[in-house]
Motif scaffolding. Structure first.
Motif, short mmCIF file in Angstrom:
data_model
loop_
_atom_site.label_atom_id
_atom_site.label_comp_id
_atom_site.label_asym_id
_atom_site.label_seq_id
_atom_site.Cartn_x
_atom_site.Cartn_y
_atom_site.Cartn_z
N ALA B 85 0.82 -1.21 0.00
CA ALA B 85 0.00 0.00 0.00
C ALA B 85 0.86 1.27 0.00
N LEU B 86 1.85 1.31 0.88
CA LEU B 86 2.67 2.52 0.97
C LEU B 86 3.61 2.67 -0.23
N ALA B 87 4.12 1.54 -0.76
CA ALA B 87 4.99 1.61 -1.93
C ALA B 87 4.24 2.19 -3.13
N ALA B 88 2.95 1.86 -3.23
CA ALA B 88 2.13 2.42 -4.31
C ALA B 88 2.07 3.95 -4.19
N ALA B 89 1.89 4.44 -2.96
CA ALA B 89 1.81 5.88 -2.74
C ALA B 89 3.16 6.54 -3.02
N VAL B 90 4.24 5.91 -2.58
CA VAL B 90 5.58 6.47 -2.82
C VAL B 90 5.86 6.52 -4.32
N ALA B 91 5.52 5.44 -5.03
CA ALA B 91 5.74 5.41 -6.48
C ALA B 91 4.95 6.51 -7.18
N ALA B 92 3.71 6.71 -6.75
CA ALA B 92 2.88 7.76 -7.35
C ALA B 92 3.48 9.14 -7.06
N TYR B 93 3.96 9.31 -5.83
CA TYR B 93 4.54 10.59 -5.45
C TYR B 93 5.81 10.89 -6.24
N VAL B 94 6.70 9.91 -6.33
CA VAL B 94 7.97 10.09 -7.05
C VAL B 94 7.70 10.37 -8.53
N THR B 95 6.76 9.63 -9.12
CA THR B 95 6.41 9.87 -10.52
C THR B 95 5.90 11.30 -10.71
N GLY B 96 5.06 11.75 -9.78
CA GLY B 96 4.52 13.11 -9.86
C GLY B 96 5.60 14.16 -9.78
#
Lengths: 230, 99
Positions: B85-96
């Motif tokens: 769950a948190l890796a998904a959020a981190v990946a989305a944040y880094v991509t952004g």
């Protein structure tokens, strides 16, 4: 006590997940003009993500109580199916008062973890739901109070946490069993079709219809053997 | 209207939905079809809730798609719930941050 502690330990990852998801809910609720205490009260008394997200929208829009009632019914009716499914595994320690009390803690994730148990005892279930309830309420409090301090891009990235958790629940069994994979893919396909083609079906109904279609096809094509459900 | 009436309706409906089948249903289901249905239903519900909603969850389709891909891979590797769950959020944040 051993059963309670076992449940408690199984609830730790759920509670941590809830902490971050309800943080997002706290931000949204305060953004819609709901007070910090009322936001926490909603989380303590409802313990549900999608239902609360829809509920605060209705409160903010000063919607009708019938609309509120129907929305909650449609979004949360899956808990009835989950409760029905779990009722098949309860042991004799589950007296009526315990069923009345512990049913409050049935959520998607609690259900997923509880389903993996052969037999469910009241003590295990009590342990399992304790930390998620605390995590859900505490996360809401933190999000509602400190959420506005969080940069916009971090707050929006947090929106994916809940869905990431859902994927963590459905992917491993889908990897193990072709039948579960088929059901998961059919449900996703139906949900996409409702979203883009049959737009007159509301979001809550679309989820229920998609799930029922997929589960019926799964049950017809791949009936479970006795040991599969144990 | 007082917010507490709304909260009462929300909480009341949600509790009754959870409580009724869990408390009242006592028999063992013998129908193989119904048992199969109950076995598949939770996976079907979660999948229908996730797709396509996950692609709208961050307010940007590209960051959400990257987050979804990361979550799928980590979930396939059977990593714990919270990590996925948190890796998904981190990946989305880094991509952004790179867009």
């Amino acid at each position: 006590m051993k059963e309670f502690l076992k449940g408690l330990s199984h609830g730790v990852p759920i509670a941590l997940g809830y902490l971050s998801v309800s943080f997002g809910f706290g931000i949204v609720a305060v953004g819609l003009g709901i007070s910090v205490l009322d936001a926490v009260l909603i989380s303590v008394s409802n313990l549900t993500s999608a239902g609360q997200a829809a509920g605060v929208e209705i409160i903010a829009a000063a919607g009708g109580l019938v609309e509120m009632l129907l929305t909650q019914l449609v979004i949360n009716i899956r808990y009835a199916l989950m409760g029905f499914s779990l009722s098949q595994r309860l042991d004799d320690s589950f007296t009526t008062p315990k069923r009345l009390l512990l049913s409050f803690g049935i959520t998607d994730e609690v259900f997923a973890v509880a389903s993996a148990q052969r037999v469910l005892s009241a003590r295990y279930m009590a342990g399992l739901i304790t930390l998620p309830i605390i995590g859900w309420s505490l996360g809401t409090l933190l999000g509602a109070t400190a959420g506005s301090l969080l940069p916009e891009d971090i707050a929006s990235a947090m929106g994916i946490v809940l869905y990431g958790m859902f994927l963590a629940i459905i992917v491993p069994p889908a990897r193990k069993e072709k039948s579960v994979l088929a059901v998961v893919l059919i449900a996703a396909a139906c949900s996409v079709i409702f979203k883009y083609l049959f737009t007159f079906v509301s979001g809550g109904f679309a989820i229920i219809l998609s799930a029922i279609i997929a589960a019926v096809i799964g049950a017809a094509l791949f009936p479970v053997k006795e040991e599969d459900e144990q | 209207m007082s917010i507490y009436i709304y909260i009462l309706v929300m909480a009341g409906v949600t509790y009754v939905i959870r409580m009724l089948p869990f408390t009242l249903f006592r028999q063992r289901i013998t129908s193989r079809f119904v048992r199969s249905l109950l076995y598949y239903l939770p996976y079907a519900v979660l999948s229908a809730m996730t797709f396509p909603a996950i692609f709208y969850s961050t307010g940007d389709t590209v960051t959400a798609a990257v987050g979804t891909a990361v979550a799928l891979v980590l979930a396939y590797l059977k990593l714990p719930l919270i990590v996925v769950a948190l890796a998904a959020a981190v990946a989305a944040y880094v991509t952004g941050a790179f867009l």
